[in-house]
Design a protein around this motif. Sequence first.
Motif, mmCIF file in Angstrom:
data_model
loop_
_atom_site.group_PDB
_atom_site.id
_atom_site.type_symbol
_atom_site.label_atom_id
_atom_site.label_comp_id
_atom_site.label_asym_id
_atom_site.label_seq_id
_atom_site.Cartn_x
_atom_site.Cartn_y
_atom_site.Cartn_z
ATOM 1 N N ASP A 1 -8.795 0.558 1.225
ATOM 2 C CA ASP A 1 -7.539 0.898 1.900
ATOM 3 C C ASP A 1 -6.767 1.957 1.118
ATOM 4 O O ASP A 1 -6.211 2.900 1.695
ATOM 5 C CB ASP A 1 -6.682 -0.354 2.081
ATOM 6 N N LEU A 2 -6.757 1.825 -0.210
ATOM 7 C CA LEU A 2 -6.055 2.818 -1.026
ATOM 8 C C LEU A 2 -6.809 4.142 -1.056
ATOM 9 O O LEU A 2 -6.199 5.215 -1.051
ATOM 10 C CB LEU A 2 -5.864 2.290 -2.450
ATOM 11 N N ALA A 3 -8.130 4.072 -1.108
ATOM 12 C CA ALA A 3 -8.920 5.307 -1.099
ATOM 13 C C ALA A 3 -8.651 6.116 0.169
ATOM 14 O O ALA A 3 -8.568 7.352 0.132
ATOM 15 C CB ALA A 3 -10.412 4.982 -1.213
ATOM 16 N N LEU A 4 -8.488 5.424 1.288
ATOM 17 C CA LEU A 4 -8.192 6.099 2.552
ATOM 18 C C LEU A 4 -6.807 6.747 2.508
ATOM 19 O O LEU A 4 -6.636 7.896 2.931
ATOM 20 C CB LEU A 4 -8.262 5.081 3.696
ATOM 21 N N LEU A 5 -5.839 6.041 1.971
ATOM 22 C CA LEU A 5 -4.485 6.583 1.884
ATOM 23 C C LEU A 5 -4.391 7.759 0.920
ATOM 24 O O LEU A 5 -3.745 8.765 1.203
ATOM 25 C CB LEU A 5 -3.520 5.484 1.413
ATOM 26 N N LEU A 6 -5.042 7.612 -0.248
ATOM 27 C CA LEU A 6 -4.894 8.593 -1.325
ATOM 28 C C LEU A 6 -5.959 9.682 -1.286
ATOM 29 O O LEU A 6 -5.902 10.639 -2.064
ATOM 30 C CB LEU A 6 -4.940 7.882 -2.680
ATOM 31 N N LYS A 7 -6.942 9.515 -0.411
ATOM 32 C CA LYS A 7 -8.018 10.504 -0.243
ATOM 33 C C LYS A 7 -8.792 10.733 -1.540
ATOM 34 O O LYS A 7 -9.146 11.853 -1.893
ATOM 35 C CB LYS A 7 -7.455 11.837 0.294
ATOM 36 N N LEU B 1 0.832 -1.205 0.000
ATOM 37 C CA LEU B 1 0.000 0.000 0.000
ATOM 38 C C LEU B 1 0.867 1.256 0.000
ATOM 39 O O LEU B 1 0.609 2.210 -0.753
ATOM 40 C CB LEU B 1 -0.918 0.011 1.229
ATOM 41 N N LYS B 2 1.883 1.272 0.837
ATOM 42 C CA LYS B 2 2.756 2.439 0.946
ATOM 43 C C LYS B 2 3.531 2.679 -0.345
ATOM 44 O O LYS B 2 3.768 3.825 -0.743
ATOM 45 C CB LYS B 2 3.716 2.273 2.124
ATOM 46 N N ALA B 3 3.930 1.598 -1.003
ATOM 47 C CA ALA B 3 4.646 1.742 -2.270
ATOM 48 C C ALA B 3 3.760 2.371 -3.335
ATOM 49 O O ALA B 3 4.194 3.244 -4.096
ATOM 50 C CB ALA B 3 5.155 0.377 -2.737
ATOM 51 N N ILE B 4 2.494 1.954 -3.372
ATOM 52 C CA ILE B 4 1.550 2.538 -4.331
ATOM 53 C C ILE B 4 1.315 4.015 -4.011
ATOM 54 O O ILE B 4 1.323 4.871 -4.914
ATOM 55 C CB ILE B 4 0.224 1.757 -4.316
#
Length: 306
Positions: free
Chosen positions: A91-97, A40-43
């Motif tokens: 999970d990505l939507a939360l990270l990337l807003k 996730l962090k890499a993306i």
Amino acid sequence: MRIGIDLGGTKIEVIALSDEGKELFRKRVDTPRNDYERTLKAIEGLVLDAEKGTGQRGSVGLGIPGTLSPFTGKVKNANSVWLNGQQLDEDLALLLKREVHIANDANCLAVSEATDGAGAGRHTVFAVIIGTGCGSGIALNGVAHAGGNGNAGEWGHNPLPWQDEEEMQFAREVPCYCGKSGCVETFVSGTGFAEDYFRHTGQRLKGAEIIALVEQGDEMAELALGRYERRLAKALANVVNILDPDVIVLGGGMSNVDRLYQTVPLLIKQWVFGGECETPILKAVHGDSSGVRGAAWLWPQSRFAL
């Protein structure tokens, strides 16, 4: 701007495209294998790098070696097994807003080639990846078709049709990683091609090495390629009999064998119902970039501006 991510088993690649399809940014990093949080962090890092490098904010599409279950919303069928069972889009939507569109990597190939590649302007594009593994994707009017169970395009995990005695023996002795036997993937992937050559010669060679021997006139390599061509033709004939796409596009390492585009369209007629088949079989225009480009095109139009 559209941002596309291709999440593979060994590398993660990002591309940023303008609305016209012009490449604005590209970068790749190694995949943190077996570590979901680091993946996730890499993306996230690649998306931030793309936006910093272009000075623009973009929509995000992601191609994965699996699919999202329409019932649980979680990843399933991924050979990058640490993704399975994860709520990747949320999970990505939360990270990337922002919302993230996710599709199978072969569907991304189909979308890319349907948008501005070998299938441009075609209604139904069937795109095949014949590399280390074997998969396929379907694009209808440029949009990925996943199906009601999220399994559309899982061509590689159907049995090779019309098996002869040798192929039935191969199926018994070379099981697929999915747990079944006789899968198309075991026959027409690059791995399957190499395995077939080994079974006849006792030599472990890579697909490209076998093709080099074909070009040198080696008899055993020629026989192996002939078997491969017939098996690919059978497997694609099955698709024509069910879906009858407007075009078949080949990607992955074996798609670089130029001879396939002369032999397979002739061989396929033997197994297509009625014996008529003029379906174009074409090489992916964007090659290895088709997956990441298709991920970017999962958004029909860019949704974000700086």
